[in-house]
Enzyme design. Sequence first.
Site, PDB file in Angstrom:
ATOM      1  N   ASN A   7     -49.466  -5.648  31.953  1.00 22.97           N
ATOM      2  CA  ASN A   7     -49.948  -5.168  30.663  1.00 22.97           C
ATOM      3  C   ASN A   7     -49.947  -6.376  29.725  1.00 22.97           C
ATOM      4  O   ASN A   7     -48.886  -6.846  29.325  1.00 22.97           O
ATOM      5  CB  ASN A   7     -49.035  -4.064  30.121  1.00 22.97           C
ATOM      6  CG  ASN A   7     -49.457  -3.590  28.750  1.00 22.97           C
ATOM      7  OD1 ASN A   7     -50.331  -4.147  28.102  1.00 22.97           O
ATOM      8  ND2 ASN A   7     -48.815  -2.523  28.284  1.00 22.97           N
ATOM      9  N   ARG A   9     -50.332  -6.758  26.720  1.00 20.65           N
ATOM     10  CA  ARG A   9     -49.716  -6.563  25.405  1.00 20.65           C
ATOM     11  C   ARG A   9     -48.190  -6.619  25.462  1.00 20.65           C
ATOM     12  O   ARG A   9     -47.533  -6.622  24.427  1.00 20.65           O
ATOM     13  CB  ARG A   9     -50.172  -5.228  24.819  1.00 20.65           C
ATOM     14  CG  ARG A   9     -51.687  -5.213  24.585  1.00 20.65           C
ATOM     15  CD  ARG A   9     -52.146  -3.956  23.910  1.00 20.65           C
ATOM     16  NE  ARG A   9     -51.588  -3.907  22.551  1.00 20.65           N
ATOM     17  CZ  ARG A   9     -51.419  -2.799  21.864  1.00 20.65           C
ATOM     18  NH1 ARG A   9     -51.741  -1.643  22.387  1.00 20.65           N
ATOM     19  NH2 ARG A   9     -50.918  -2.834  20.646  1.00 20.65           N
ATOM     20  N   CYS A  10     -47.640  -6.671  26.666  1.00 17.86           N
ATOM     21  CA  CYS A  10     -46.187  -6.664  26.840  1.00 17.86           C
ATOM     22  C   CYS A  10     -45.671  -8.094  27.033  1.00 17.86           C
ATOM     23  O   CYS A  10     -46.130  -8.815  27.923  1.00 17.86           O
ATOM     24  CB  CYS A  10     -45.832  -5.811  28.059  1.00 17.86           C
ATOM     25  SG  CYS A  10     -44.118  -5.904  28.561  1.00 17.86           S
ATOM     26  N   ARG A  11     -44.714  -8.481  26.212  1.00 22.04           N
ATOM     27  CA  ARG A  11     -44.166  -9.842  26.288  1.00 22.04           C
ATOM     28  C   ARG A  11     -43.535 -10.121  27.650  1.00 22.04           C
ATOM     29  O   ARG A  11     -43.763 -11.176  28.246  1.00 22.04           O
ATOM     30  CB  ARG A  11     -43.137 -10.052  25.170  1.00 22.04           C
ATOM     31  CG  ARG A  11     -42.576 -11.462  25.135  1.00 22.04           C
ATOM     32  CD  ARG A  11     -41.651 -11.685  23.954  1.00 22.04           C
ATOM     33  NE  ARG A  11     -40.526 -10.765  23.887  1.00 22.04           N
ATOM     34  CZ  ARG A  11     -39.367 -10.954  24.542  1.00 22.04           C
ATOM     35  NH1 ARG A  11     -39.192 -12.021  25.278  1.00 22.04           N
ATOM     36  NH2 ARG A  11     -38.397 -10.081  24.428  1.00 22.04           N
ATOM     37  N   ARG A  14     -46.221 -10.669  30.190  1.00 23.30           N
ATOM     38  CA  ARG A  14     -46.848 -11.989  30.036  1.00 23.30           C
ATOM     39  C   ARG A  14     -45.934 -13.082  30.583  1.00 23.30           C
ATOM     40  O   ARG A  14     -46.403 -14.025  31.234  1.00 23.30           O
ATOM     41  CB  ARG A  14     -47.185 -12.260  28.564  1.00 23.30           C
ATOM     42  CG  ARG A  14     -48.332 -11.414  28.041  1.00 23.30           C
ATOM     43  CD  ARG A  14     -48.819 -11.874  26.683  1.00 23.30           C
ATOM     44  NE  ARG A  14     -47.784 -12.002  25.685  1.00 23.30           N
ATOM     45  CZ  ARG A  14     -47.401 -11.063  24.828  1.00 23.30           C
ATOM     46  NH1 ARG A  14     -47.982  -9.878  24.857  1.00 23.30           N
ATOM     47  NH2 ARG A  14     -46.450 -11.302  23.934  1.00 23.30           N
TER      48      ARG A  14
END
Length: 113
Positions: A7, A9-11, A14
Amino acid sequence: MIKIYHNPRCRKSREGLQIIEESGKEYEVVKYLEDVPSEKELRKILNCLDIKPINLVRKNEAIWKENYKNRSLSDDEIIEAMLENPKLIERPIVLKNNVAVIGRPPENIKSIL
């Protein structure tokens, strides 16, 4: 090949992807919120992780708290909830061959690279 259920948008997701990129190994990114796994694929992931479906659920998500928390659900019902609401699936998940890890913390990913 390595596969990451990601995802953007997820730190943590990433960070997990960065670990894979830095490994120099071939990988495939599955943006599982857009490309939702099939039931068969989700069951394979659970099997590779060697966990019960409830252990793959993000229990702090509003969807879980509002619709499923404090209910007695079977494994099949939990899987169905994750397929209907992929946001409930913990992330990132990294698979290599028939071994998988949840990248929380992201350093867990190094164990299968």
